[in-house]
Design a protein around this motif. Structure first.
Motif: not given
Length: 465
Positions: A69-80
């Motif tokens: 399953v493709p993983a999509v890493p989200l930056p912890p500091d990304s805004g809404p």
């Protein structure tokens, strides 16, 4: 399990695999916990996770890889707004970890103590492993689709170049939502069987205490390590110190050599290509140069008219890359994907470079902000920056070209340092390089704007003009 990407997790005796901060897992423990995640996420089109520097992130990524399953890493500091775009664009059906306010997705917990049997068959090499989102400096972030094949090709090429194997212990404290920290720093360690020690933060004392043989850092990290001579000297027992994600200033290269006894390895890559060029463990390491293409990768330089650029170590050209490490395209954006490739399927990196007669590469910078056309000359910002950094009053610098009625663009240097004298620095560059490469203007600032990987955000500087 047929091991395509992570053979070390199931081959050979059980051993320590990963340490993140105070938490450690053996190979069998990691496989068991990740397999429990794989069982929960199997069949999803893609799965997102906030890629904090935690064991949860490592387990989540490995679980997605096991499940195909493709993983999509989200930056912890990304805004809404950025987070909403990534989740919508990626089509993520699940969120690994804890719920996020304002995110309406089913949440799958990651339990370090849960165990399950590994899937019988690992997905094939052409299946998507990761969807990595670019920084989006020219618009909304784009999803870079990376196959297992591309990741494996880059990691195996680096294993050859760096003599990277299971006898190494890899140490770093880099973010886990970029290629450097996640693909090289986690998947690479697991593929090659080298235990990983993630220090959570890339602090000099933590690096010194880790006792590794292979260390990853960005230039900012290495600069801070060298500012702590005792910690830097503790790295003298390491085998390789690797720098990437941004150019390593020559004074930092020299400080690393003096304090650790090692000339650092420099390498080049980007989300769309993974890592493609590197100096070698058994080869020359030259300050400011990133070395040779790894196995299977081809490079070429073209000029503005689409003609080959001579490999003379001086002439600038647009760097293009071909080979098995290339991404599969930008997610849901075939027009943008097509625009980034030549008619004969070479990827246009957007970077300017020079290549010498021996095939060594030097990256001058991004064409959009680092190629300066001034008074009829084509000038790479990087060479002016390297010249300025060799002056004792300069600790950091970013060079840009700003619009100029007479010159087309004039060279402006943003300098961090003490006792900065603009006239002295301008003449210093003129005497070190050429007169036409001297900055016409020196602007002293307290700090350069940088992203999480230490790259200078030059477009923020250009916005001042």
């Amino acid at each position: 399990m047929t091991a395509v990407l992570l053979p070390s997790l199931t081959d050979g005796p059980d051993a320590l695999a990963v340490t993140v901060g105070d938490e450690s897992m053996t190979r069998s423990e990691l496989v068991g916990a990740a397999s429990a995640v794989a069982r929960r996420v199997g069949g999803a089109s893609s799965v997102a996770m906030v890629a904090n520097a935690t064991m949860d992130t490592v387990i989540g990524v490995v679980g997605c890889l096991l499940a195909g399953v493709p993983a999509v890493p989200l930056p912890p500091d990304s805004g809404p707004a950025e987070r909403r775009h990534i989740l919508t664009d990626s089509g993520a059906q699940l969120l690994l970890g804890n719920p996020i306010d304002g995110v309406d997705l089913p949440t799958v917990p990651v339990d370090l103590d849960e165990r399950a049997d590994a899937p019988a068959v690992e997905p094939g090499p052409e299946s998507t492993a990761l969807i990595m989102y670019t920084s989006g400096t020219t618009g909304l972030p784009k999803g870079v689709v990376l196959s297992r094949r591309a990741i494996a090709a880059s990691l195996d090429g680096l294993a050859d170049a760096w003599q990277w194997n299971a006898d190494d212990t890899l140490v770093h404290g880099l973010p886990l939502f970029h290629v450097h920290g996640l693909v090289l720093g986690v998947i690479g360690a697991l593929r090659h069987g080298s235990p990983l020690v993630h220090t959570v933060r890339p602090k000099a004392q933590a690096y010194a205490a880790a006792g590794g043989s292979l260390y990853f850092g960005v230039p900012t990290v290495w600069s801070r390590v060298c500012a702590d001579p005792e910690s830097a000297r503790a790295l003298s027992s390491a085998r390789l110190l690797v720098s990437g994600s941004a150019p390593l200033p020559t004074p930092v290269f020299a400080a690393m050599r003096e304090l650790t006894g090692h000339d650092p390895i420099e390498r080049y890559g980007m989300s769309e290509t993974v890592i493609t060029i590197s100096t070698r463990a058994d080869g020359e390491r030259r300050p400011g140069w990133v070395g040779l293409p790894i196995s299977g990768v081809r490079t070429r330089l073209w000029d503005d008219a689409g003609n080959p650029v001579p490999h003379d170590g001086e002439t600038l050209g647009r760097l293009q890359i071909a080979g098995p490490t290339l991404f599969d395209g930008y997610l849901r954006n075939p027009e943008k994907t097509a625009a980034e490739f030549t008619s004969d399927s070479w990827f246009m990196t957007g970077d300017m470079a020079v290549i010498d007669r021996g095939g060594f590469h030097r990256i001058v910078g991004r064409e959009s902000v680092d190629l300066i056309k001034s008074g009829g000359y084509r000038i790479g910002a990087g060479e002016v920056e390297h010249a300025l950094l060799s002056h004792p009053s300069v600790s950091e610098v970013a060079v840009v070209g700003v619009p100029d009625v007479d010159l087309g663009q004039r060279i402006v240097a943003y300098v961090v340092g003490d006792d900065v004298d603009g006239d002295v620095l301008s003449e210093f560059v003129a005497s070190t390089l050429s007169i036409h490469k001297r900055p016409r203007e020196i602007r002293r600032i307290d700090a350069l704007p940088r992203n999480a990987m230490g790259k200078v955000r030059k477009k923020e500087l250009l916005a001042d003009d």
